[in-house]
Motif scaffolding. Structure first.
Motif, PDB file in Angstrom:
ATOM      1  N   TRP A 142       0.853  -1.184   0.000  1.00 31.91           N
ATOM      2  CA  TRP A 142       0.000   0.000   0.000  1.00 31.91           C
ATOM      3  C   TRP A 142       0.892   1.238   0.000  1.00 31.91           C
ATOM      4  N   MET A 143       0.746   2.041  -1.032  1.00 33.29           N
ATOM      5  CA  MET A 143       1.568   3.245  -1.164  1.00 33.29           C
ATOM      6  C   MET A 143       0.676   4.465  -1.336  1.00 33.29           C
ATOM      7  N   LEU A 144       1.119   5.581  -0.757  1.00 32.95           N
ATOM      8  CA  LEU A 144       0.339   6.807  -0.786  1.00 32.95           C
ATOM      9  C   LEU A 144       1.170   7.966  -1.312  1.00 32.95           C
ATOM     10  N   ALA A 145       0.503   9.059  -1.615  1.00 35.90           N
ATOM     11  CA  ALA A 145       1.193  10.283  -2.010  1.00 35.90           C
ATOM     12  C   ALA A 145       1.561  11.077  -0.769  1.00 35.90           C
ATOM     13  N   GLY A 146       2.853  11.422  -0.660  1.00 31.48           N
ATOM     14  CA  GLY A 146       3.331  12.236   0.445  1.00 31.48           C
ATOM     15  C   GLY A 146       3.790  13.590  -0.045  1.00 31.48           C
ATOM     16  N   ASN A 147       4.585  14.285   0.784  1.00 30.31           N
ATOM     17  CA  ASN A 147       4.982  15.637   0.414  1.00 30.31           C
ATOM     18  C   ASN A 147       6.023  15.639  -0.708  1.00 30.31           C
ATOM     19  N   GLY A 148       6.149  16.790  -1.358  1.00 30.84           N
ATOM     20  CA  GLY A 148       7.074  16.920  -2.459  1.00 30.84           C
ATOM     21  C   GLY A 148       6.545  16.384  -3.772  1.00 30.84           C
ATOM     22  N   THR A 149       5.278  15.968  -3.799  1.00 33.10           N
ATOM     23  CA  THR A 149       4.673  15.431  -5.016  1.00 33.10           C
ATOM     24  C   THR A 149       3.625  16.401  -5.558  1.00 33.10           C
ATOM     25  N   PHE A 150       3.380  16.316  -6.852  1.00 26.95           N
ATOM     26  CA  PHE A 150       2.352  17.132  -7.486  1.00 26.95           C
ATOM     27  C   PHE A 150       0.978  16.766  -6.931  1.00 26.95           C
ATOM     28  N   ILE A 151       0.781  15.484  -6.629  1.00 28.24           N
ATOM     29  CA  ILE A 151      -0.489  15.039  -6.051  1.00 28.24           C
ATOM     30  C   ILE A 151      -0.744  15.734  -4.727  1.00 28.24           C
ATOM     31  N   ASP A 152       0.256  15.771  -3.863  1.00 20.42           N
ATOM     32  CA  ASP A 152       0.113  16.416  -2.558  1.00 20.42           C
ATOM     33  C   ASP A 152      -0.226  17.897  -2.728  1.00 20.42           C
ATOM     34  N   HIS A 153       0.416  18.540  -3.689  1.00 23.23           N
ATOM     35  CA  HIS A 153       0.141  19.957  -3.948  1.00 23.23           C
ATOM     36  C   HIS A 153      -1.315  20.157  -4.367  1.00 23.23           C
ATOM     37  N   LEU A 154      -1.826  19.271  -5.209  1.00 23.59           N
ATOM     38  CA  LEU A 154      -3.207  19.412  -5.652  1.00 23.59           C
ATOM     39  C   LEU A 154      -4.203  19.041  -4.556  1.00 23.59           C
ATOM     40  N   LEU A 155      -3.839  18.136  -3.680  1.00 26.80           N
ATOM     41  CA  LEU A 155      -4.690  17.861  -2.517  1.00 26.80           C
ATOM     42  C   LEU A 155      -4.821  19.113  -1.657  1.00 26.80           C
ATOM     43  N   THR A 156      -3.709  19.783  -1.426  1.00 30.94           N
ATOM     44  CA  THR A 156      -3.718  21.024  -0.657  1.00 30.94           C
ATOM     45  C   THR A 156      -4.533  22.099  -1.370  1.00 30.94           C
ATOM     46  N   ILE A 204      -2.999  13.459   5.285  1.00 29.57           N
ATOM     47  CA  ILE A 204      -2.471  12.965   6.555  1.00 29.57           C
ATOM     48  C   ILE A 204      -1.090  12.338   6.390  1.00 29.57           C
ATOM     49  N   TYR A 205      -0.671  12.136   5.143  1.00 32.94           N
ATOM     50  CA  TYR A 205       0.694  11.677   4.889  1.00 32.94           C
ATOM     51  C   TYR A 205       1.546  12.783   4.284  1.00 32.94           C
ATOM     52  N   GLY A 206       1.083  14.002   4.434  1.00 34.21           N
ATOM     53  CA  GLY A 206       1.839  15.138   3.926  1.00 34.21           C
ATOM     54  C   GLY A 206       3.132  15.394   4.668  1.00 34.21           C
ATOM     55  N   HIS A 207       3.309  14.749   5.818  1.00 27.55           N
ATOM     56  CA  HIS A 207       4.553  14.910   6.582  1.00 27.55           C
ATOM     57  C   HIS A 207       5.613  13.899   6.154  1.00 27.55           C
ATOM     58  N   MET A 208       5.221  12.959   5.298  1.00 29.76           N
ATOM     59  CA  MET A 208       6.153  11.930   4.862  1.00 29.76           C
ATOM     60  C   MET A 208       6.589  12.198   3.429  1.00 29.76           C
ATOM     61  N   ASN A 209       7.793  11.805   3.093  1.00 28.21           N
ATOM     62  CA  ASN A 209       8.396  12.169   1.816  1.00 28.21           C
ATOM     63  C   ASN A 209       7.946  11.264   0.669  1.00 28.21           C
ATOM     64  N   ARG A 210       7.597  11.891  -0.434  1.00 22.10           N
ATOM     65  CA  ARG A 210       7.316  11.248  -1.713  1.00 22.10           C
ATOM     66  C   ARG A 210       6.178  10.226  -1.635  1.00 22.10           C
ATOM     67  N   TYR A 211       6.495   8.918  -1.708  1.00 23.37           N
ATOM     68  CA  TYR A 211       5.458   7.900  -1.794  1.00 23.37           C
ATOM     69  C   TYR A 211       5.678   6.821  -0.727  1.00 23.37           C
ATOM     70  N   PRO A 212       5.277   7.097   0.499  1.00 24.08           N
ATOM     71  CA  PRO A 212       5.525   6.145   1.595  1.00 24.08           C
ATOM     72  C   PRO A 212       4.661   4.883   1.481  1.00 24.08           C
TER      73      PRO A 212
END
Length: 260
Positions: free
Chosen positions: A163-177, A184-192
């Motif tokens: 199971w992998m999610l989008a974390g910070n530093g990704t375009f997905i995270d930016h669009l979620l914001t 809730i995984y915005g504190h973790m890097n890339r794709y944890p």
């Protein structure tokens, strides 16, 4: 002509590029929307927009592996790559022979910067400006639409087992914001990666988003997730709108409104 790509690399061109190879699906779509379809000579097997492009142009491989012999046959004036989608090894090998532009995008502004640079490189400045203006207008309208919406805590899944999610530093995270969501995984890097046990024990989770790519989540996976987290709302989302930068952004904000 000297250009600086988004990694700060110098790209020297002796003429306006007439033969383009794109190794990035979203950038292939962008080229077409800028009116450059007739200059594209090579694409990847993942370049699915427009849906006819792979039949009309040579397919030179995937985003992580390419056929150098096919690229040589096409004699490109420039090759378009991306830091995340293509490997460093591919870029280093190709730049020995060809001008290679590498994009690096994690925000909307960086996407708009890329559109502007393509406008200059390929002499489509007016088309690029019009597209940038359209995206900015759509973004402004969307931010007005969402400004009073509740800030839901979300998890955005891109892969199953692991199971992998989008974390910070990704375009997905930016669009979620941009959507007003709290990743809730915005504190973790890339794709944890997380375990099923971790998913069960997550606190204060309102919404789980299952992306259509790169793993093709379906209705069956909603049921699978609901067993682990019966308290959370689970929905399927179009991954292209969350991860394809470029001209797809002009349509993304209309889609995002349907999620609120």
């Amino acid at each position: 002509m000297l250009y600086i790509d988004q990694l700060g690399r110098e790209i020297r061109l002796t003429k306006q590029p007439k033969r383009i190879i794109s190794l990035v699906p979203s950038q292939t779509e962008l080229l077409v929307d800028l009116g450059l379809s007739d200059r594209i000579v090579g694409v990847t097997k993942f370049c699915v927009h427009p849906d006819t492009i792979r039949k009309e142009r040579s397919v030179v491989g995937g985003t992580k592996n390419v056929h150098l012999d096919k690229i040589k046959e096409l004699q490109p004036d420039i090759i378009l790559c991306n830091k995340e989608e293509n490997t460093k090894e591919i870029v280093e090998e190709l730049q020995k022979t060809y001008p290679v532009y590498v994009s690096d995008i994690s925000t909307i502004e960086e996407s708009l910067e890329l559109i502007g640079q393509y406008g200059e490189i390929f002499e489509k400045v007016n088309q690029a400006r019009a597209l940038i203006s359209e995206i900015r207008s759509e973004l402004h309208s969307f931010l007005e639409f969402t400004k009073d919406k509740p800030r839901k805590k979300v998890a955005y899944f891109i892969w199953r087992k692991p199971w992998m999610l989008a974390g910070n530093g990704t375009f997905i995270d930016h669009l979620l914001t941009t959507n007003g969501f709290v990743n809730i995984y915005g504190h973790m890097n890339r794709y944890p990666e997380i375990s099923e046990k971790e998913l069960e024990n997550l606190k204060d989770l309102d919404l789980i988003l299952l992306s259509s790519e790169p793993f093709p989540f379906s209705e069956n996976h909603i049921n699978e997730i609901k067993i682990l987290r019966p308290d959370a709302e689970v929905i399927l989302v179009d991954g292209e709108f969350f991860s394809w930068y470029g001209s797809r952004l002009s349509k993304a904000f209309t889609y995002f409104k349907t999620l609120h």
